[in-house]
Design an enzyme around this catalytic site. Structure first.
Site, PDB file in Angstrom:
ATOM      1  N   TYR A 133       0.806  -1.220   0.000  1.00 24.64           N
ATOM      2  CA  TYR A 133       0.000   0.000   0.000  1.00 24.64           C
ATOM      3  C   TYR A 133       0.840   1.271   0.000  1.00 24.64           C
ATOM      4  O   TYR A 133       0.294   2.369  -0.063  1.00 24.64           O
ATOM      5  CB  TYR A 133      -0.913   0.021   1.225  1.00 24.64           C
ATOM      6  CG  TYR A 133      -2.148  -0.830   1.076  1.00 24.64           C
ATOM      7  CD1 TYR A 133      -2.065  -2.217   1.041  1.00 24.64           C
ATOM      8  CD2 TYR A 133      -3.408  -0.248   0.981  1.00 24.64           C
ATOM      9  CE1 TYR A 133      -3.194  -2.999   0.917  1.00 24.64           C
ATOM     10  CE2 TYR A 133      -4.549  -1.024   0.852  1.00 24.64           C
ATOM     11  CZ  TYR A 133      -4.436  -2.402   0.819  1.00 24.64           C
ATOM     12  OH  TYR A 133      -5.566  -3.172   0.692  1.00 24.64           O
ATOM     13  N   LYS A 183       4.216 -14.594   3.357  1.00 22.09           N
ATOM     14  CA  LYS A 183       4.432 -15.415   2.157  1.00 22.09           C
ATOM     15  C   LYS A 183       5.934 -15.439   1.886  1.00 22.09           C
ATOM     16  O   LYS A 183       6.401 -15.144   0.783  1.00 22.09           O
ATOM     17  CB  LYS A 183       3.624 -14.813   0.987  1.00 22.09           C
ATOM     18  CG  LYS A 183       3.530 -15.696  -0.227  1.00 22.09           C
ATOM     19  CD  LYS A 183       2.679 -16.935  -0.041  1.00 22.09           C
ATOM     20  CE  LYS A 183       2.821 -17.846  -1.256  1.00 22.09           C
ATOM     21  NZ  LYS A 183       2.147 -19.138  -1.098  1.00 22.09           N
ATOM     22  N   ASP A 216      -1.692 -18.390   2.256  1.00 21.87           N
ATOM     23  CA  ASP A 216      -2.664 -19.248   1.557  1.00 21.87           C
ATOM     24  C   ASP A 216      -3.252 -20.274   2.525  1.00 21.87           C
ATOM     25  O   ASP A 216      -4.460 -20.515   2.561  1.00 21.87           O
ATOM     26  CB  ASP A 216      -2.039 -19.906   0.307  1.00 21.87           C
ATOM     27  CG  ASP A 216      -0.645 -20.483   0.525  1.00 21.87           C
ATOM     28  OD1 ASP A 216      -0.072 -20.299   1.622  1.00 21.87           O
ATOM     29  OD2 ASP A 216      -0.120 -21.120  -0.410  1.00 21.87           O
ATOM     30  N   ASP A 240      -5.931  -7.103   4.631  1.00 22.97           N
ATOM     31  CA  ASP A 240      -7.134  -6.630   3.945  1.00 22.97           C
ATOM     32  C   ASP A 240      -7.974  -7.816   3.494  1.00 22.97           C
ATOM     33  O   ASP A 240      -9.182  -7.887   3.741  1.00 22.97           O
ATOM     34  CB  ASP A 240      -6.725  -5.766   2.743  1.00 22.97           C
ATOM     35  CG  ASP A 240      -7.928  -5.266   1.957  1.00 22.97           C
ATOM     36  OD1 ASP A 240      -8.892  -4.804   2.597  1.00 22.97           O
ATOM     37  OD2 ASP A 240      -7.907  -5.352   0.710  1.00 22.97           O
ATOM     38  N   ASP A 244     -11.799  -9.546   5.196  1.00 20.69           N
ATOM     39  CA  ASP A 244     -13.083  -9.742   4.505  1.00 20.69           C
ATOM     40  C   ASP A 244     -13.509 -11.205   4.659  1.00 20.69           C
ATOM     41  O   ASP A 244     -14.694 -11.499   4.874  1.00 20.69           O
ATOM     42  CB  ASP A 244     -12.990  -9.375   3.012  1.00 20.69           C
ATOM     43  CG  ASP A 244     -13.403  -7.921   2.733  1.00 20.69           C
ATOM     44  OD1 ASP A 244     -13.184  -7.063   3.611  1.00 20.69           O
ATOM     45  OD2 ASP A 244     -13.949  -7.638   1.640  1.00 20.69           O
TER      46      ASP A 244
HETATM   47  C1  IPM Z   1     -10.330  -1.531   3.736  1.00 16.66           C
HETATM   48  C2  IPM Z   1     -10.480  -1.103   2.286  1.00 16.66           C
HETATM   49  C3  IPM Z   1      -9.319  -0.224   1.857  1.00 16.66           C
HETATM   50  C4  IPM Z   1      -8.061  -1.067   2.019  1.00 16.66           C
HETATM   51  C5  IPM Z   1      -9.440   0.348   0.431  1.00 16.66           C
HETATM   52  C6  IPM Z   1     -10.669   1.194   0.283  1.00 16.66           C
HETATM   53  C7  IPM Z   1      -8.215   1.117   0.019  1.00 16.66           C
HETATM   54  O1  IPM Z   1     -10.640  -2.232   1.468  1.00 16.66           O
HETATM   55  O2  IPM Z   1     -10.263  -0.643   4.601  1.00 16.66           O
HETATM   56  O3  IPM Z   1     -10.295  -2.735   4.014  1.00 16.66           O
HETATM   57  O4  IPM Z   1      -7.703  -1.832   1.114  1.00 16.66           O
HETATM   58  O5  IPM Z   1      -7.413  -0.932   3.050  1.00 16.66           O
HETATM   59 MN    MN Z   2     -10.825  -4.112   2.574  1.00 15.90          MN
END
Ligand code: IPM
Ligand code: MN
Ligand code: NAD
Length: 346
Positions: A133, A183, A216, A240, A244
């Site tokens: 990032y 990784k 992974d 990230d 999710d």
């Molecule tokens: C998160 C989001 C951000 C990230 C994006 C919007 C840049 O997906 O906060 O998880 O990747 O950090």
């Molecule tokens: Mn995210």
């Protein structure tokens, strides 16, 4: 004493869920003074402003926290505003811990067969100021058939060490188990640094049981055996993705909360989800991720009793099915927020 908090509702469902988080903070009588900022896509479309001049210094010097909705709008090319505002604040405020709890509040919400609330209770420490990032890279011969595109994975000894230490400290306060995920088998330079730092820092925490998984396998294990995890520490990009996944095993993105934290400094709290253009303006967005993020903010402010009351109210809303349709309920965003606010005030 009241804490000064900046509120950035942002785009899409951001303002819808943040309105409910603010309402819950008010119902909890949190000693907080709020100031709202209109940064986001509309502002950018109007006058080209992303993060206004002086805003960063103002937040750093005059606010203890930021309550943030989401940024992202199809009308803004390359989401320049989101990069400047959200990633900009993470980097410039040096919010090196992205703390993302993954906790199952009700068995009915996990898609994982046979898993109970006891099995899914982990804390992810995502590195938040470097890695892929960092924005180091560029294009060469952009737009031509010979185009070259590079994003470097930037890792520093300081950056890796401080997120590992934060995760070790947190593990000490929990079940004393820490898993590091990288990784290093493929990214030998960047994640070789993670490996070496990990082994060194671990020596200082002999009371914490450590394990390592390549990312992974970590993704697989979060689905197959989430009970293996207590605290999980990883890089920016992997964190990230894994969070999710973490949201999906406890009921979905609508519930997931996060803190972008530098201990002792102005820190930013936001739901894990984005602006969700597909449901924006329909009044159906789940506000619980934003509300739980507000609770995390209260913890950061030292308002532990308020945080606990909000967490309990959210857990009750989930168990009593006083929730939006993504969780199988029938409430609107506003009705769900009102229910939680009521529960907090009682
Ligand atoms: C998160 C989001 C951000 C990230 C994006 C919007 C840049 O997906 O906060 O998880 O990747 O950090
Ligand atoms: Mn995210
Ligand atoms: P998203 O999180 O906005 O949506 C993914 C899916 O989850 C969608 O189907 C959405 O309807 C659903 N969802 C998300 N939040 C929900 C909620 N509270 N209640 C019910 N359902 C919910 O991810 P995306 O679609 O990939 O991204 C949309 C925009 O948001 C993009 O511009 C992206 O860059 C941005 N984004 C911003 C942030 C942030 O500001 N922190 C985080 C992630 C994505």
């Amino acid at each position: 004493m009241t804490h000064k908090v900046a509120v950035v509702p942002g785009d899409g469902i951001g303002p819808e869920v943040i309105a409910q988080a603010v309402r819950v903070l008010e119902a909890a009588r949190a000693p907080i003074e709020l100031k709202t900022f209109d940064w986001g896509a509309e502002r950018w479309l109007k006058d080209g402003t992303t993060l206004p001049d002086g805003a960063f210094e103002d937040l750093r010097d005059n606010f203890r926290a930021i309550l943030f909705g989401a940024l992202g709008d199809p009308r803004v090319p390359e989401q320049v505003h989101a990069r400047d505002i959200l990633l900009g604040l993470r980097f410039r405020l040096d919010l090196y811990i992205n703390l993302r709890p993954v906790r199952l509040l009700d068995e009915r919400l996990t898609p994982l067969k046979g898993k109970t609330c006891k099995d899914i209770d982990l804390l992810v420490f995502r590195e938040n100021t470097e890695g892929l990032y960092a924005g180091v890279g560029g294009n060469f011969k952009k737009g031509t058939p010979d185009e070259v595109a590079i994003n470097e994975d930037l890792n520093t000894r300081k950056g890796v060490e401080r997120i590992l230490r934060a995760a070790f400290e947190a593990a000490r306060g929990r079940r004393k188990k820490l898993c590091m995920s990288d990784k290093a088998n493929a990214l030998t330079f960047a994640h070789g640094l993670w490996q070496r730092t990990w082994k060194e820092v671990a020596k200082e925490y002999p009371d914490v049981e450590t394990s390592h998984l390549y990312v992974d396998v970590a993704a697989m294990e979060m689905v197959r055996a989430p009970e293996r995890f207590d605290v999980l520490v990883t890089s920016n990009m992997f964190g990230d993705i894994l969070t999710d996944l973490g949201a999906a095993i406890v009921g979905g993105l609508g519930l997931a909360a996060s803190g972008n934290i530098h201990p002792g400094r102005c820190s930013l709290f936001e739901p894990v989800h984005g602006s969700a253009p597909d449901i924006a303006g329909k009044g159906v967005a789940n506000p619980l991720g934003a509300i739980s993020s507000a609770a995390m903010m209260c913890t950061h402010l030292g308002e532990h009793a308020v945080a606990a009351r909000i967490d309990q109210a959210v857990a009750r809303a989930v168990v009593e099915k006083q929730v939006t349709r993504d969780l199988g309920g029938t409430l609107t965003t506003v009705q769900c927020g009102a229910w939680v606010a009521d529960a907090v005030a009682r």
